[in-house]
Design a protein around this motif. Structure first.
Motif, PDB file in Angstrom:
ATOM      1  N   VAL A  36       0.667  -1.309   0.022  1.00 23.44           N
ATOM      2  CA  VAL A  36      -0.069   0.086   0.049  1.00 23.44           C
ATOM      3  C   VAL A  36       0.799   1.445   0.180  1.00 23.44           C
ATOM      4  CG1 VAL A  36      -1.787   1.216   1.039  1.00 23.44           C
ATOM      5  CG2 VAL A  36      -1.927  -1.206   1.001  1.00 23.44           C
ATOM      6  N   LEU A  37       1.726   1.539   0.986  1.00 28.45           N
ATOM      7  CA  LEU A  37       2.345   2.569   1.184  1.00 28.45           C
ATOM      8  C   LEU A  37       3.300   2.852  -0.145  1.00 28.45           C
ATOM      9  CD1 LEU A  37       3.068   2.587   5.041  1.00 28.45           C
ATOM     10  CD2 LEU A  37       1.332   3.761   3.754  1.00 28.45           C
ATOM     11  N   ARG A  38       4.287   1.881  -0.296  1.00 30.54           N
ATOM     12  CA  ARG A  38       5.164   2.210  -1.379  1.00 30.54           C
ATOM     13  C   ARG A  38       4.535   2.358  -2.806  1.00 30.54           C
ATOM     14  NH1 ARG A  38      10.178  -2.053  -0.168  1.00 30.54           N
ATOM     15  NH2 ARG A  38      10.931  -1.099   1.607  1.00 30.54           N
ATOM     16  N   PRO A  39       3.572   1.541  -3.317  1.00 31.35           N
ATOM     17  CA  PRO A  39       2.893   2.000  -4.506  1.00 31.35           C
ATOM     18  C   PRO A  39       2.202   3.478  -4.381  1.00 31.35           C
ATOM     19  CG  PRO A  39       2.428  -0.238  -3.940  1.00 31.35           C
ATOM     20  CD  PRO A  39       3.232   0.328  -2.752  1.00 31.35           C
ATOM     21  N   ALA A  40       1.632   3.800  -3.071  1.00 28.52           N
ATOM     22  CA  ALA A  40       1.028   4.978  -3.272  1.00 28.52           C
ATOM     23  C   ALA A  40       2.066   6.188  -2.966  1.00 28.52           C
ATOM     24  CB  ALA A  40       0.174   5.163  -1.797  1.00 28.52           C
ATOM     25  N   ALA A  41       3.036   5.904  -2.400  1.00 33.23           N
ATOM     26  CA  ALA A  41       4.161   6.871  -2.683  1.00 33.23           C
ATOM     27  C   ALA A  41       4.847   7.140  -4.067  1.00 33.23           C
ATOM     28  CB  ALA A  41       5.480   6.497  -1.800  1.00 33.23           C
ATOM     29  N   GLU A  42       4.952   5.849  -4.761  1.00 35.71           N
ATOM     30  CA  GLU A  42       5.317   6.072  -6.069  1.00 35.71           C
ATOM     31  C   GLU A  42       4.432   6.740  -7.087  1.00 35.71           C
ATOM     32  OE1 GLU A  42       8.154   5.183  -7.771  1.00 35.71           O
ATOM     33  OE2 GLU A  42       9.082   4.310  -5.645  1.00 35.71           O
ATOM     34  N   ALA A  43       3.223   6.523  -6.862  1.00 31.54           N
ATOM     35  CA  ALA A  43       1.850   6.953  -7.702  1.00 31.54           C
ATOM     36  C   ALA A  43       2.045   8.563  -7.272  1.00 31.54           C
ATOM     37  CB  ALA A  43       0.552   6.450  -7.296  1.00 31.54           C
ATOM     38  N   ALA A  44       2.112   8.905  -5.890  1.00 26.33           N
ATOM     39  CA  ALA A  44       2.401  10.407  -5.532  1.00 26.33           C
ATOM     40  C   ALA A  44       3.381  11.168  -6.238  1.00 26.33           C
ATOM     41  CB  ALA A  44       2.396  10.583  -4.206  1.00 26.33           C
ATOM     42  N   ARG A  45       4.619  10.459  -6.194  1.00 23.47           N
ATOM     43  CA  ARG A  45       5.688  11.159  -6.722  1.00 23.47           C
ATOM     44  C   ARG A  45       5.579  11.453  -8.411  1.00 23.47           C
ATOM     45  NH1 ARG A  45       8.626   8.180  -3.044  1.00 23.47           N
ATOM     46  NH2 ARG A  45       8.769   6.080  -4.192  1.00 23.47           N
ATOM     47  N   GLY A  46       5.076  10.157  -9.304  1.00 28.90           N
ATOM     48  CA  GLY A  46       4.652  10.420 -10.384  1.00 28.90           C
ATOM     49  C   GLY A  46       3.726  11.668 -10.655  1.00 28.90           C
ATOM     50  N   ALA A  47       2.639  11.453  -9.785  1.00 30.35           N
ATOM     51  CA  ALA A  47       1.643  12.599 -10.111  1.00 30.35           C
ATOM     52  C   ALA A  47       2.370  13.923  -9.988  1.00 30.35           C
ATOM     53  CB  ALA A  47       0.558  12.440  -9.198  1.00 30.35           C
ATOM     54  N   GLY A  48       3.200  13.947  -8.894  1.00 29.14           N
ATOM     55  CA  GLY A  48       3.769  15.278  -8.651  1.00 29.14           C
ATOM     56  C   GLY A  48       4.823  15.603  -9.656  1.00 29.14           C
ATOM     57  N   ARG A  49       5.400  14.839 -10.399  1.00 23.62           N
ATOM     58  CA  ARG A  49       6.441  14.983 -11.663  1.00 23.62           C
ATOM     59  C   ARG A  49       5.426  15.397 -12.840  1.00 23.62           C
ATOM     60  NH1 ARG A  49       9.294  10.251  -9.784  1.00 23.62           N
ATOM     61  NH2 ARG A  49       7.872   9.062 -11.274  1.00 23.62           N
ATOM     62  N   ALA A  50       4.386  14.903 -12.961  1.00 24.77           N
ATOM     63  CA  ALA A  50       3.446  15.050 -13.927  1.00 24.77           C
ATOM     64  C   ALA A  50       2.887  16.467 -13.947  1.00 24.77           C
ATOM     65  CB  ALA A  50       2.262  13.977 -14.110  1.00 24.77           C
ATOM     66  N   VAL A  51       2.482  16.905 -12.634  1.00 22.21           N
ATOM     67  CA  VAL A  51       1.811  18.137 -12.227  1.00 22.21           C
ATOM     68  C   VAL A  51       3.041  19.289 -12.522  1.00 22.21           C
ATOM     69  CG1 VAL A  51       1.110  19.582 -10.365  1.00 22.21           C
ATOM     70  CG2 VAL A  51       0.299  17.475 -10.810  1.00 22.21           C
ATOM     71  N   ARG A  52       4.225  19.084 -11.978  1.00 21.70           N
ATOM     72  CA  ARG A  52       5.391  19.892 -12.288  1.00 21.70           C
ATOM     73  C   ARG A  52       6.022  20.003 -13.943  1.00 21.70           C
ATOM     74  NH1 ARG A  52       7.535  17.297  -7.671  1.00 21.70           N
ATOM     75  NH2 ARG A  52       8.823  15.830  -9.208  1.00 21.70           N
ATOM     76  N   GLN A  53       5.469  19.199 -14.614  1.00 23.73           N
ATOM     77  CA  GLN A  53       5.846  19.218 -16.091  1.00 23.73           C
ATOM     78  C   GLN A  53       4.572  20.121 -16.915  1.00 23.73           C
ATOM     79  OE1 GLN A  53       6.126  15.182 -17.822  1.00 23.73           O
ATOM     80  NE2 GLN A  53       8.134  14.885 -16.642  1.00 23.73           N
ATOM     81  N   ALA A  54       3.496  19.834 -16.386  1.00 25.87           N
ATOM     82  CA  ALA A  54       2.327  20.387 -16.983  1.00 25.87           C
ATOM     83  C   ALA A  54       2.368  22.045 -16.579  1.00 25.87           C
ATOM     84  CB  ALA A  54       1.016  19.712 -16.201  1.00 25.87           C
ATOM     85  N   LEU A  55       2.899  22.297 -15.201  1.00 29.70           N
ATOM     86  CA  LEU A  55       2.888  23.661 -14.865  1.00 29.70           C
ATOM     87  C   LEU A  55       4.081  24.345 -15.608  1.00 29.70           C
ATOM     88  CD1 LEU A  55       2.516  23.339 -10.914  1.00 29.70           C
ATOM     89  CD2 LEU A  55       0.795  24.377 -12.681  1.00 29.70           C
ATOM     90  N   GLY A  56       5.305  23.579 -15.979  1.00 29.45           N
ATOM     91  CA  GLY A  56       6.451  24.191 -16.936  1.00 29.45           C
ATOM     92  C   GLY A  56       5.942  24.483 -18.092  1.00 29.45           C
ATOM     93  N   SER A  57       5.101  23.360 -18.732  1.00 26.52           N
ATOM     94  CA  SER A  57       4.525  23.656 -20.388  1.00 26.52           C
ATOM     95  C   SER A  57       3.715  24.830 -20.202  1.00 26.52           C
ATOM     96  CB  SER A  57       3.879  22.532 -20.461  1.00 26.52           C
ATOM     97  OG  SER A  57       4.740  21.202 -20.617  1.00 26.52           O
ATOM     98  N   ALA A  58       2.749  25.197 -19.131  1.00 25.68           N
ATOM     99  CA  ALA A  58       1.868  26.308 -18.981  1.00 25.68           C
ATOM    100  C   ALA A  58       2.550  27.504 -19.034  1.00 25.68           C
ATOM    101  CB  ALA A  58       1.019  25.928 -17.950  1.00 25.68           C
ATOM    102  N   ARG A  59       3.598  27.537 -18.122  1.00 23.53           N
ATOM    103  CA  ARG A  59       4.368  28.717 -18.001  1.00 23.53           C
ATOM    104  C   ARG A  59       5.104  28.929 -19.355  1.00 23.53           C
ATOM    105  NH1 ARG A  59       5.472  26.680 -12.721  1.00 23.53           N
ATOM    106  NH2 ARG A  59       7.394  25.693 -13.651  1.00 23.53           N
ATOM    107  N   ALA A  60       5.714  27.968 -19.951  1.00 20.61           N
ATOM    108  CA  ALA A  60       6.411  28.307 -21.320  1.00 20.61           C
ATOM    109  C   ALA A  60       5.419  29.022 -22.391  1.00 20.61           C
ATOM    110  CB  ALA A  60       7.042  27.098 -21.767  1.00 20.61           C
TER     111      ALA A  60
END
Length: 376
Positions: free
Chosen positions: A306-330
């Motif tokens: 539970v915890l490790r998959p949830a942590a991996e999913a949260a880290r992946g979601a964080g990376r996707a959100v950061r990439q989306a925010l970077g694309s929006a800023r560009a």
């Protein structure tokens, strides 16, 4: 003559007494049946009475140590720190930052206002006055004093001669008018009268001594017969035997109490260890088994599933959100650039101006075009 020594039949008996072990009572020599009859019942009764007291004492000692380690010592340290913060540190700050500077200022002020003027007065006023007084004393007062002393010596010599003559006349008169009659009165009147009074006093003292001796002897024998002999008999035939019995009973009671206290200590230790083992078997071991056998595997499974998959999913979601925010800023920056270009036009690039100094081969003249100021 036989020179060989006979072999001994056995080891020589040692005269040193056998020392008892630590905590054991050394057996007394020649103990009677009364001691043996008193010892066992007293030890049994004291053991029965002392065991609960010793167990309660051990419980109180353990509780006191726990209370000291968990409550009293931290509270004491906190109170000590609070006392330092409330009483010591303010006084230290007051002493360091108020009293010491004020004291130094007062010392400097006292030096300036008192010491320096006093030194100046001593050096420039009192010292010249003292030197002047010394000169006057040596040059004026000393000769005048010597003259007055010479006059007084002459007058004193005349007065002493007159007084000597008067004293000689008075001595002769006193000898024949006072001393000679007084000596005659002492020798022929007072001395016989004193001898008679002394003889009468010695007689009266002898009579009084004989009366006091007789009365004292009668009182002595009366007190001895009425008080001393009965008290001596009571002490010798009643109190001494009773005291010996009480001493034996007290010694045995004290030894029984000490022995019972030691035995109760061992019993209390054994009971404490048994209770500790029982509590360990009832509470500690089941809790440890549950922790090791149940909670640890369940925790590991929850962590892995539970915890490790949830942590991996949260880290992946964080990376996707950061990439989306970077694309929006560009995209936003590009849109702002396009709008600025449509409204203001293209930015003309600035022409590069060569601001370097002319070379040394070209000469600088005021009217020529080779200087930096007139150069196109």
């Amino acid at each position: 003559m036989e020179l060989r020594k006979e072999p001994s039949a056995g080891p020589a008996p040692s005269d040193e007494p056998v020392r008892p072990a630590h905590g054991e009572r050394q057996p007394a020599r020649g103990e009677g049946c009364l001691v043996v009859a008193i010892r066992i019942p007293v030890r049994i009764v004291t053991l029965v009475l002392v065991v609960p007291v010793r167990m309660v004492w051990d419980v109180l000692v353990v509780g006191a140590r726990f209370l000291n380690d968990t409550v009293l010592r931290p509270v004491g340290r906190a109170l000590l720190w609070l006392g330092r913060a409330v009483f010591v540190w303010p006084f230290v700050g007051l002493w360091r930052y108020v009293v010491v500077p004020v004291g130094k200022g007062l010392a400097w002020l006292g030096k300036v206002c008192v010491v320096v003027p006093a030194v100046w007065v001593y050096r420039w006023v009192l010292t010249p006055l003292g030197h002047g007084f010394g000169w006057a004393y040596r040059r004026v007062l000393t000769p005048a004093g010597h003259a007055v002393l010479w006059v007084l010596r002459g007058v004193g010599a005349q007065i002493a001669a007159a007084a000597g003559a008067v004293c000689a006349v008075l001595g002769v008169l006193a000898r024949y008018l006072v001393a000679v009659p007084a000596l005659w009165l002492y020798r022929w009147v007072l001395t016989p009268l004193g001898h008679a009074l002394a003889w009468c006093g010695r007689g009266l003292a002898w009579c009084a001594r004989m009366v006091v001796t007789g009365v004292g002897a009668a009182l002595y024998w009366t007190g001895r017969v009425l008080f001393v002999l009965p008290a001596l008999g009571l002490w010798r035939w009643v109190l001494v035997p009773v005291g010996r019995v009480l001493a034996v009973v007290g010694a045995e009671l004290w030894a029984a109490l000490a022995h019972a206290w030691r035995v109760a200590g061992h019993i209390s230790l054994a009971v404490g260890r048994a209770l500790g083992r029982l509590l360990r078997r009832i509470f500690v071991e089941p809790v440890r088994w549950v922790y090791r056998g149940v909670l640890t595997p369940v925790g590991h499974a929850v962590r892995d599933t539970v915890l490790r998959p949830a942590a991996e999913a949260a880290r992946g979601a964080g990376r996707a959100v950061r990439q989306a925010l970077g694309s929006a800023r560009a995209s936003a920056r590009q849109a702002r650039a396009d709008v600025r270009r449509m409204l203001l036009g293209e930015r003309v690039p600035a022409r590069a101006v060569d601001r370097r100094e002319p070379s040394g081969a070209e000469g600088r003249t005021l009217g020529g075009s080779t200087t930096a100021l007139t150069k196109d």
